[in-house]
Design a protein around this motif. Sequence first.
Motif, PDB file in Angstrom:
ATOM      1  N   ASP A 194     -22.213   7.033-112.480  1.00 15.40           N
ATOM      2  CA  ASP A 194     -22.237   7.931-113.632  1.00 15.40           C
ATOM      3  C   ASP A 194     -22.026   7.197-114.952  1.00 15.40           C
ATOM      4  N   TYR A 195     -22.398   5.920-115.007  1.00 12.33           N
ATOM      5  CA  TYR A 195     -22.221   5.133-116.232  1.00 12.33           C
ATOM      6  C   TYR A 195     -23.210   5.614-117.289  1.00 12.33           C
ATOM      7  N   LEU A 196     -22.721   5.817-118.510  1.00 11.11           N
ATOM      8  CA  LEU A 196     -23.593   6.186-119.625  1.00 11.11           C
ATOM      9  C   LEU A 196     -23.050   5.658-120.931  1.00 11.11           C
ATOM     10  N   LEU A 197     -23.955   5.512-121.881  1.00 10.60           N
ATOM     11  CA  LEU A 197     -23.618   5.044-123.226  1.00 10.60           C
ATOM     12  C   LEU A 197     -24.259   5.974-124.246  1.00 10.60           C
ATOM     13  N   ASN A 198     -23.597   6.164-125.369  1.00  5.26           N
ATOM     14  CA  ASN A 198     -24.162   6.984-126.439  1.00  5.26           C
ATOM     15  C   ASN A 198     -25.011   6.175-127.400  1.00  5.26           C
ATOM     16  N   GLN A 199     -24.813   4.864-127.423  1.00  2.00           N
ATOM     17  CA  GLN A 199     -25.580   3.980-128.299  1.00  2.00           C
ATOM     18  C   GLN A 199     -26.583   3.179-127.473  1.00  2.00           C
ATOM     19  N   LYS A 200     -27.609   2.656-128.109  1.00  2.00           N
ATOM     20  CA  LYS A 200     -28.665   1.909-127.434  1.00  2.00           C
ATOM     21  C   LYS A 200     -28.119   0.617-126.825  1.00  2.00           C
ATOM     22  N   PRO A 201     -28.265   0.440-125.494  1.00  2.00           N
ATOM     23  CA  PRO A 201     -27.771  -0.788-124.862  1.00  2.00           C
ATOM     24  C   PRO A 201     -28.754  -1.955-125.025  1.00  2.00           C
ATOM     25  N   ILE A 202     -28.187  -3.141-125.201  1.00  2.00           N
ATOM     26  CA  ILE A 202     -28.956  -4.376-125.321  1.00  2.00           C
ATOM     27  C   ILE A 202     -28.467  -5.318-124.223  1.00  2.00           C
ATOM     28  N   ALA A 203     -29.389  -6.028-123.568  1.00  2.00           N
ATOM     29  CA  ALA A 203     -29.026  -6.951-122.483  1.00  2.00           C
ATOM     30  C   ALA A 203     -28.488  -8.257-123.065  1.00  2.00           C
ATOM     31  N   VAL A 204     -27.288  -8.190-123.647  1.00  2.00           N
ATOM     32  CA  VAL A 204     -26.597  -9.349-124.216  1.00  2.00           C
ATOM     33  C   VAL A 204     -25.185  -9.348-123.657  1.00  2.00           C
ATOM     34  N   LYS A 205     -24.753 -10.482-123.112  1.00  2.00           N
ATOM     35  CA  LYS A 205     -23.395 -10.567-122.567  1.00  2.00           C
ATOM     36  C   LYS A 205     -22.368 -10.640-123.686  1.00  2.00           C
ATOM     37  N   CYS A 206     -21.250  -9.999-123.464  1.00  2.00           N
ATOM     38  CA  CYS A 206     -20.144 -10.040-124.418  1.00  2.00           C
ATOM     39  C   CYS A 206     -19.458 -11.403-124.333  1.00  2.00           C
ATOM     40  N   ASP A 207     -19.169 -11.996-125.501  1.00  2.00           N
ATOM     41  CA  ASP A 207     -18.496 -13.296-125.557  1.00  2.00           C
ATOM     42  C   ASP A 207     -17.044 -13.212-125.081  1.00  2.00           C
ATOM     43  N   GLU A 208     -16.424 -12.039-125.237  1.00  2.00           N
ATOM     44  CA  GLU A 208     -15.017 -11.885-124.911  1.00  2.00           C
ATOM     45  C   GLU A 208     -14.762 -11.609-123.422  1.00  2.00           C
ATOM     46  N   CYS A 209     -15.528 -10.665-122.835  1.00  2.00           N
ATOM     47  CA  CYS A 209     -15.219 -10.224-121.468  1.00  2.00           C
ATOM     48  C   CYS A 209     -16.364 -10.416-120.474  1.00  2.00           C
TER      49      CYS A 209
END
Length: 182
Positions: free
Chosen positions: A139-154
């Motif tokens: 049931d994962y969802l996002l309200n903003q447009k997702p981009i396939a970029v890894k987070c530098d922090e986590c």
Amino acid sequence: MTPDQDNPFESTKTKEFCPKCNSELTIKTGSSGAFLACVTYPVCDYTRALSQSSEVQTLKILDDVCCPECEGDLAVKTGKFGMFIGCLNYPDCSFTVKDDDDDDYEPVDCPLCQKGELHMRANKKGKSFYACDQYPKCDYLLNQKPIAVKCDECDWAVMTEHNNELHCPNCNHHVRVPPKAD
């Protein structure tokens, strides 16, 4: 008025009782509408829909268009989440026409289940969101447009794009995106 008619607002219907615990049932309201619930909740969790009619209504049958799964008729219907096109042979055939993603959006892999993709959807008011196509398993969802970029922090697999920034939905880390050169 007779003594029986002293209170015109009092219901003439007899009280209903819970089939599980024999306590009285009361009317409650939820996101799906009104329903009957046991007064002893949470000890007894019995509920029953107040309306027995289906919430999905057929608005128009589409001429000369057949269901690709069962060759039945397709129709424009309206339900809990707005209008959609679906097969009239439901529940034997559950075919529906799904909204396509925007032309400028390429689905990205779901970072939670790692099996599905995040596709653009719209709620009943027309607002867009991005949800995993493996629902209800994921049931994962996002309200903003997702981009396939890894987070530098986590190291979360996606970030969201909003106001020239990339935001990590997992740790809330954000990075300013440089303006695009023309």
